[in-house]
Scaffold this motif. Structure first.
Motif, PDB file in Angstrom:
ATOM      1  N   LYS A 153       0.838  -1.195   0.000  1.00  0.00           N
ATOM      2  CA  LYS A 153       0.000   0.000   0.000  1.00  0.00           C
ATOM      3  C   LYS A 153       0.872   1.243   0.000  1.00  0.00           C
ATOM      4  CE  LYS A 153      -3.780   2.249   2.530  1.00  0.00           C
ATOM      5  NZ  LYS A 153      -4.647   2.206   3.738  1.00  0.00           N
ATOM      6  N   GLU A 154       0.556   2.193  -0.876  1.00  0.00           N
ATOM      7  CA  GLU A 154       1.368   3.408  -0.975  1.00  0.00           C
ATOM      8  C   GLU A 154       1.231   4.257   0.288  1.00  0.00           C
ATOM      9  OE1 GLU A 154       2.460   5.787  -4.774  1.00  0.00           O
ATOM     10  OE2 GLU A 154       0.623   6.693  -3.976  1.00  0.00           O
ATOM     11  N   ALA A 155       2.367   4.472   0.961  1.00  0.00           N
ATOM     12  CA  ALA A 155       2.380   5.270   2.183  1.00  0.00           C
ATOM     13  C   ALA A 155       2.899   6.679   1.950  1.00  0.00           C
ATOM     14  CB  ALA A 155       3.239   4.578   3.235  1.00  0.00           C
ATOM     15  N   LYS A 184       2.278  13.433  -0.937  1.00  0.00           N
ATOM     16  CA  LYS A 184       1.152  12.729  -0.323  1.00  0.00           C
ATOM     17  C   LYS A 184       1.672  11.725   0.706  1.00  0.00           C
ATOM     18  CE  LYS A 184      -1.935  12.940  -4.353  1.00  0.00           C
ATOM     19  NZ  LYS A 184      -2.696  12.137  -5.359  1.00  0.00           N
ATOM     20  N   ASP A 186       0.016   8.761   3.487  1.00  0.00           N
ATOM     21  CA  ASP A 186      -1.155   8.045   3.986  1.00  0.00           C
ATOM     22  C   ASP A 186      -0.831   7.483   5.365  1.00  0.00           C
ATOM     23  OD1 ASP A 186      -3.338   6.502   4.496  1.00  0.00           O
ATOM     24  OD2 ASP A 186      -3.236   5.318   2.652  1.00  0.00           O
ATOM     25  N   SER A 188      -3.195   6.311   7.418  1.00  0.00           N
ATOM     26  CA  SER A 188      -4.319   5.468   7.848  1.00  0.00           C
ATOM     27  C   SER A 188      -3.880   4.058   8.202  1.00  0.00           C
ATOM     28  CB  SER A 188      -5.395   5.407   6.754  1.00  0.00           C
ATOM     29  OG  SER A 188      -4.877   4.818   5.570  1.00  0.00           O
ATOM     30  N   GLN A 205      -5.271  11.724   8.539  1.00  0.00           N
ATOM     31  CA  GLN A 205      -5.059  10.400   7.939  1.00  0.00           C
ATOM     32  C   GLN A 205      -4.414  10.516   6.569  1.00  0.00           C
ATOM     33  OE1 GLN A 205      -7.980  11.609   9.012  1.00  0.00           O
ATOM     34  NE2 GLN A 205      -9.140  10.119  10.228  1.00  0.00           N
ATOM     35  N   GLN A 206      -4.820  11.538   5.805  1.00  0.00           N
ATOM     36  CA  GLN A 206      -4.267  11.772   4.468  1.00  0.00           C
ATOM     37  C   GLN A 206      -3.657  13.177   4.429  1.00  0.00           C
ATOM     38  OE1 GLN A 206      -4.375   9.322   2.199  1.00  0.00           O
ATOM     39  NE2 GLN A 206      -5.632   7.987   3.469  1.00  0.00           N
ATOM     40  N   SER A 208      -1.389  16.037   2.225  1.00  0.00           N
ATOM     41  CA  SER A 208      -0.958  16.404   0.877  1.00  0.00           C
ATOM     42  C   SER A 208      -0.470  17.843   0.882  1.00  0.00           C
ATOM     43  CB  SER A 208      -2.097  16.244  -0.133  1.00  0.00           C
ATOM     44  OG  SER A 208      -3.166  17.119   0.167  1.00  0.00           O
TER      45      SER A 208
END
Length: 396
Positions: A153-155, A184, A186, A188, A205-206, A208
């Motif tokens: 998963k892209e972090a 960006k 992540d 979460s 959580q996100q 950017s």
């Protein structure tokens, strides 16, 4: 007559072949040697398993990058292609230096970086003159998309990073500009319960945004000025740092590298650390503080942070706000700097009531030598705000 014509043609052909032979071709090994001579000033070098030359293109294969101050730090780079290479008064100019895409994977982490290049490179003929012409400069350094994945998963991701250098017409100053866009992150996927709870309540959580940096370096006095070094995150805020100091000359850099190399080469760690500490203290004598500023422009994170901290202590956000406003004057009184105490209290009160921006600046009337700052910190710390010309403001 025909024989004479044929003979002339053969001589012309032979001459053309001679001038196109390797004797007149680029020396790829010398290109690498000159690049490393410039890199050594910065405490680094590169090595290549093989070098190939094809016209004005030089290819380094099996390249590794390592710090000359710590030989164990060797980073594999892959192949590096230099296009548009030309000799220039003993040095070289390179139109573009391109790197292989990075594809790294270990355990549950995968890193991908693409479109990496540096353009408009000038490789000096002599890296020991102590002048601007001894430095390896470039017009632009570029990196395309960066992706870091954890468990597939892209972090973390970055769309593009570009750094440009501009030399002044009189060769006295180098200006630089960095832009990193499409940031960006992540959060979460964080599994620690307490950390995850904080992330959720702070609504981060996100993340950017983008990062920018620009400034200049005056070569002779060694004045390094960072006008902007900012991280701007959506729905969080913009943190910016600016500072300036003098004495950071080419000689200073070389002396610092030599001290670090001597430390790494000494097998007696305790003795090496002591010697390095003394060397650094000596080098610090050459630096002077010019100015500094740290500012934050709120984009709604302040209220969320106060509400979260209040909840952790069983209070409301309003109760914690009033508590902070009451504690600041008491804490500042311990520093025995009445003028700064009043300014900080007023700024904190204004910011807590209506979070917009908060700035801490230090601008002395003239540059202050670092040893003087260190002496004040040890002997009379309450004088530092006056020595450095510290001010604190909010919502301006």
């Amino acid at each position: 007559m025909r024989l004479q014509t044929t003979r002339n043609f053969l001589f012309a052909s032979a001459a053309a072949v001679a001038f196109a032979s390797p004797a007149f071709a680029l020396d790829g090994a010398d290109v690498l040697k000159k690049i490393n001579a410039a890199y050594h000033v910065q405490g680094a070098e590169i090595a290549a398993k093989s070098i190939a030359v094809n016209g004005s293109t030089v290819t380094f294969s099996g390249v590794t990058f390592n710090a000359t101050t710590a030989k164990e730090q060797v980073i594999p780079v892959g192949d590096v292609t230099l296009d548009g290479v030309e000799e220039d008064n003993g040095g070289y100019t390179i139109e573009k230096m391109s790197f292989d895409n990075v594809k790294y994977a270990q355990e549950n982490v995968a890193i991908d970086v693409s479109d990496i290049y540096v353009s408009g490179i000038v490789v000096p003929a002599d890296a020991t003159t102590g002048k601007l012409d001894s430095m390896m400069l470039y017009d632009e350094a570029h990196s395309g998309p960066v992706s870091v994945k954890v468990d597939g998963k892209e972090a973390f991701a970055l769309e593009e990073t570009t750094t440009t250098l501009t030399k002044s017409s009189d060769d006295s100053t180098i200006s630089f500009d960095l832009n990193a866009t499409g940031f960006k992150a992540d959060l979460s996927g964080v599994t620690d319960p307490k950390t995850k709870d904080a992330i959720d309540k702070l609504k981060v959580q996100q993340l950017s945004g983008e990062m920018t940096m620009n400034g200049s370096w005056e070569i002779a006095p060694g004045t390094m000025t960072i006008d902007e070094y900012a991280l701007d995150l959506k729905d969080v805020g913009r943190l910016n740092m600016a500072f300036s100091f003098s004495g950071y000359t080419l000689n200073f850099i070389q002396s610092m590298q030599e001290a670090v190399k001597a430390q790494a080469a000494n097998p007696n760690k305790e003795q090496a650390d002591q010697a390095a500490g003394l060397a650094m203290l000596g080098l610090m004598q050459q630096l002077s503080f010019v100015s500094a500023e740290v500012s934050f422009e709120d984009a709604s994170i302040t209220k969320r942070a106060i509400d979260y901290a209040a909840g952790e202590q069983g209070m409301t956000g309003e109760q914690l706000s009033q508590t902070i406003k009451g504690m600041v004057p008491l804490m500042m009184a311990q520093l025995n700097v009445p003028e700064l105490q009043n300014a900080v209290s007023a700024a904190v009160n204004a910011y807590i009531d209506n979070p917009k921006n908060f700035t801490i600046s230090a601008a002395p009337a003239k540059p202050v030598p670092f040893p003087m700052i260190m002496g004040a910190a040890m002997g009379a710390p309450n004088t530092i705000p006056q020595v450095l010309g510290v001010t604190v403001t909010a919502n301006e």
